[in-house]
Enzyme design. Structure first.
Site, PDB file in Angstrom:
ATOM      1  N   LYS A  68      -0.282   3.615   5.029  1.00 27.15           N
ATOM      2  CA  LYS A  68      -1.724   3.876   4.918  1.00 27.15           C
ATOM      3  C   LYS A  68      -1.865   5.313   4.429  1.00 27.15           C
ATOM      4  O   LYS A  68      -2.020   6.258   5.210  1.00 27.15           O
ATOM      5  CB  LYS A  68      -2.400   3.643   6.273  1.00 27.15           C
ATOM      6  CG  LYS A  68      -3.899   3.486   6.184  1.00 27.15           C
ATOM      7  CD  LYS A  68      -4.452   2.907   7.466  1.00 27.15           C
ATOM      8  CE  LYS A  68      -5.957   3.016   7.560  1.00 27.15           C
ATOM      9  NZ  LYS A  68      -6.710   2.327   6.525  1.00 27.15           N
TER      10      LYS A  68
ATOM     11  N   ARG B 265       1.601   2.897  13.730  1.00 24.05           N
ATOM     12  CA  ARG B 265       1.479   2.717  12.285  1.00 24.05           C
ATOM     13  C   ARG B 265       1.442   4.070  11.570  1.00 24.05           C
ATOM     14  O   ARG B 265       2.032   4.245  10.505  1.00 24.05           O
ATOM     15  CB  ARG B 265       0.229   1.889  11.960  1.00 24.05           C
ATOM     16  CG  ARG B 265       0.141   1.493  10.489  1.00 24.05           C
ATOM     17  CD  ARG B 265      -0.936   0.470  10.200  1.00 24.05           C
ATOM     18  NE  ARG B 265      -2.276   1.011  10.379  1.00 24.05           N
ATOM     19  CZ  ARG B 265      -3.408   0.306  10.224  1.00 24.05           C
ATOM     20  NH1 ARG B 265      -3.339  -0.982   9.905  1.00 24.05           N
ATOM     21  NH2 ARG B 265      -4.581   0.853  10.402  1.00 24.05           N
TER      22      ARG B 265
ATOM     23  N   GLU C 126      -5.140  -8.438  -0.591  1.00 24.77           N
ATOM     24  CA  GLU C 126      -6.100  -8.087   0.457  1.00 24.77           C
ATOM     25  C   GLU C 126      -7.420  -7.722  -0.190  1.00 24.77           C
ATOM     26  O   GLU C 126      -7.548  -7.730  -1.422  1.00 24.77           O
ATOM     27  CB  GLU C 126      -5.568  -6.927   1.311  1.00 24.77           C
ATOM     28  CG  GLU C 126      -5.303  -5.662   0.523  1.00 24.77           C
ATOM     29  CD  GLU C 126      -4.747  -4.523   1.359  1.00 24.77           C
ATOM     30  OE1 GLU C 126      -4.757  -4.596   2.591  1.00 24.77           O
ATOM     31  OE2 GLU C 126      -4.302  -3.542   0.740  1.00 24.77           O
TER      32      GLU C 126
HETATM   33  N1  PMP Z   1      -6.342  -3.188   4.140  1.00 25.31           N
HETATM   34  C1  PMP Z   1      -6.698  -1.947   3.765  1.00 25.31           C
HETATM   35  C2  PMP Z   1      -6.408  -1.491   2.385  1.00 25.31           C
HETATM   36  C3  PMP Z   1      -7.338  -1.097   4.662  1.00 25.31           C
HETATM   37  O1  PMP Z   1      -7.690   0.141   4.309  1.00 25.31           O
HETATM   38  C4  PMP Z   1      -7.609  -1.556   5.973  1.00 25.31           C
HETATM   39  C5  PMP Z   1      -8.261  -0.646   6.973  1.00 25.31           C
HETATM   40  N2  PMP Z   1      -9.585  -0.347   6.620  1.00 25.31           N
HETATM   41  C6  PMP Z   1      -7.238  -2.868   6.308  1.00 25.31           C
HETATM   42  C7  PMP Z   1      -6.590  -3.649   5.370  1.00 25.31           C
HETATM   43  C8  PMP Z   1      -7.496  -3.419   7.676  1.00 25.31           C
HETATM   44  O2  PMP Z   1      -6.628  -2.793   8.600  1.00 25.31           O
HETATM   45  P1  PMP Z   1      -7.083  -2.493  10.095  1.00 25.31           P
HETATM   46  O3  PMP Z   1      -7.434  -3.791  10.697  1.00 25.31           O
HETATM   47  O4  PMP Z   1      -5.907  -1.849  10.718  1.00 25.31           O
HETATM   48  O5  PMP Z   1      -8.269  -1.591  10.009  1.00 25.31           O
END
Ligand code: PMP
Length: 310
Positions: free
Chosen positions: A173, A74, A206
Site C-alpha cells: 500500500k 500490513r 480491484e
Molecule cells: N484496494 C485499494 C487500491 C485500496 O486503496 C483499498 C483501501 N482503500 C482497498 C482495496 C480496500 O482495502 P481495505 O479494506 O484494507 O481498506
C-alpha cells in the site's frame, strides 16, 4: 445517480468533512503530537518527490480502532517489501495511533498512518534518505452518500490497466496511487463514483480504492490478490463473516463477462465498508438493486464493526 459537481470535483471542505476547525487537528509527527500547522514535511522528502512510502487507512467505530493489528501488520509488510525502515516498533506505532485518535476525540472516524522515506537528494536513491518519517492523522470521515448504499452504485470498466504485479506488488500500500487515480478520473469523467480495474491479462483486479466481489448462483467470488488487488482488510473480514453465514467464497480470476452477468456485485473497503454495485458499463446487475447477499454482509459487517467486544 449523477454526481453533483461538488462530489465530482471535491473541495477541501467537502473532503475534510465537519467537526474540526481547519488548523484544529493534533497530528502525530515522528515522536509526538503537534498542532496541525506545525505538522509539516520537507519538500525534499521522497514521500513527496517520488511517492516513496507506505500508508494505512483505518476506521474508528465507537471509539475502537477497527482491525488495528491487521493494519499494523500490513504496514510493516508494505515497508519491508520496499526496504523502508519504519522508525518505530510495533508497540510505539500502536501507541501513536491510539494517542492521536484520543487527542482528536475521534469516536467514529478515519485514521491515516503514513511512513515516508524521509529527506533525501533530488536523485532516486532511497538509501541516502536518513530518517524515514511517520505521521498520523485522525479525523472525521467522508462517506459515500447514504443513497449509494440503499440504491447501489454505478461503475465503469477503466481502460487504465492495473499495475503489473511484477512492477509493483499489489500488496504494497504505497504512497504512489497514480495508477488508481487515473482510473478514478475515468470514473468521474463518466459521472460514476468508481471504476473497475483489470490487470494486464484482462482479469478483474480491484476498484480504485476497494476490493471486488460478485455473487453467481449463490456462490461468492472475489479475485485473488495475485490478480492485482490490495489484500483488503475489509475483504478479509467479509470473507470471515460470509463463512460464519455458511456462504461459500471462492477466490478466482474473474473476467469482464463475469461482472456483466453476475447476480450481485459489491465492493469492500475501509471507507466504503460493503457497498452494492447495480450497474457496470450500462449492464444492470440482477434486478438493479443491491441483492440479498450484499445486504446481509453489509448488515453483518455493521454489527461486527460496532460490536462492543471484538
Ligand atoms: N484496494 C485499494 C487500491 C485500496 O486503496 C483499498 C483501501 N482503500 C482497498 C482495496 C480496500 O482495502 P481495505 O479494506 O484494507 O481498506
Amino acid at each position: 445517480m449523477c454526481l453533483s459537481p461538488e462530489e465530482k470535483i471535491g473541495t477541501r471542505e467537502t473532503a475534510r468533512t465537519t467537526g474540526y476547525e481547519i488548523m484544529g487537528l493534533k497530528i502525530w509527527l515522528n515522536d509526538k503530537l503537534v498542532d496541525e500547522k506545525e505538522a509539516t514535511i520537507s519538500v525534499l522528502d521522497h514521500g513527496l518527490l517520488y511517492g516513496d512510502g507506505v500508508f494505512e487507512g483505518i476506521r474508528v467505530y465507537n471509539g475502537k480502532i477497527f482491525e488495528l493489528e491487521a493494519h499494523i501488520k500490513r504496514l510493516y509488510e508494505s515497508a519491508r517489501a520496499i526496504r523502508l525502515a519504519v522508525p518505530m516498533n510495533r508497540d510505539q506505532l500502536i501507541d501513536a495511533v491510539k494517542k492521536t485518535t484520543e487527542a482528536n476525540n475521534v469516536v467514529g472516524g478515519y485514521i491515516r498512518l503514513v511512513v515516508t522515506r524521509g529527506i533525501g537528494t533530488l536523485g532516486l536513491n532511497p538509501f541516502v534518505c536518513e530518517n524515514s518519517r511517520v505521521f498520523v492523522i485522525a479525523d472525521n470521515i467522508q462517506l459515500y452518500p447514504e443513497e449509494f448504499y440503499e440504491k447501489g452504485m454505478k461503475v465503469i470498466s477503466a481502460s487504465t490497466v492495473r499495475n503489473h504485479p511484477l512492477a509493483l506488488p499489489p500488496q504494497v500500500k504505497s504512497l504512489n496511487y497514480l495508477n488508481n487515480i487515473l482510473a478514478k478520473i475515468e470514473a468521474l469523467d463518466n459521472d460514476v463514483p468508481e471504476s473497475i480495474m483489470y490487470n494486464h491479462e484482462g482479469y478483474v483486479a480491484e476498484a480504485t480504492g476497494d476490493n471486488v466481489f460478485i455473487v453467481k448462483n449463490g456462490i461468492i467470488y472475489t479475485p485473488p490478490v495475485e490478480a492485482g488487488a490490495l489484500e483488503g482488510i475489509t475483504r478479509a473480514v467479509v470473507i470471515r463473516l460470509a463463512a460464519q453465514e455458511n456462504l461459500q467464497v471462492i477466490e478466482r480470476n474473474l473476467t469482464r463477462f463475469d461482472l456483466y452477468v453476475c447476480d450481485e456485485f459489491f465492493l469492500t473497503g475501509t471507507a466504503a465498508e460493503v457497498i452494492g454495485v447495480v450497474e457496470i458499463d450500462g449492464r444492470v446487475i440482477g434486478d438493479g438493486k443491491p441483492g440479498p447477499h450484499t445486504r446481509l454482509l453489509r448488515k453483518k459487517f455493521y454489527e461486527y464493526a460496532h460490536a462492543k467486544e471484538k
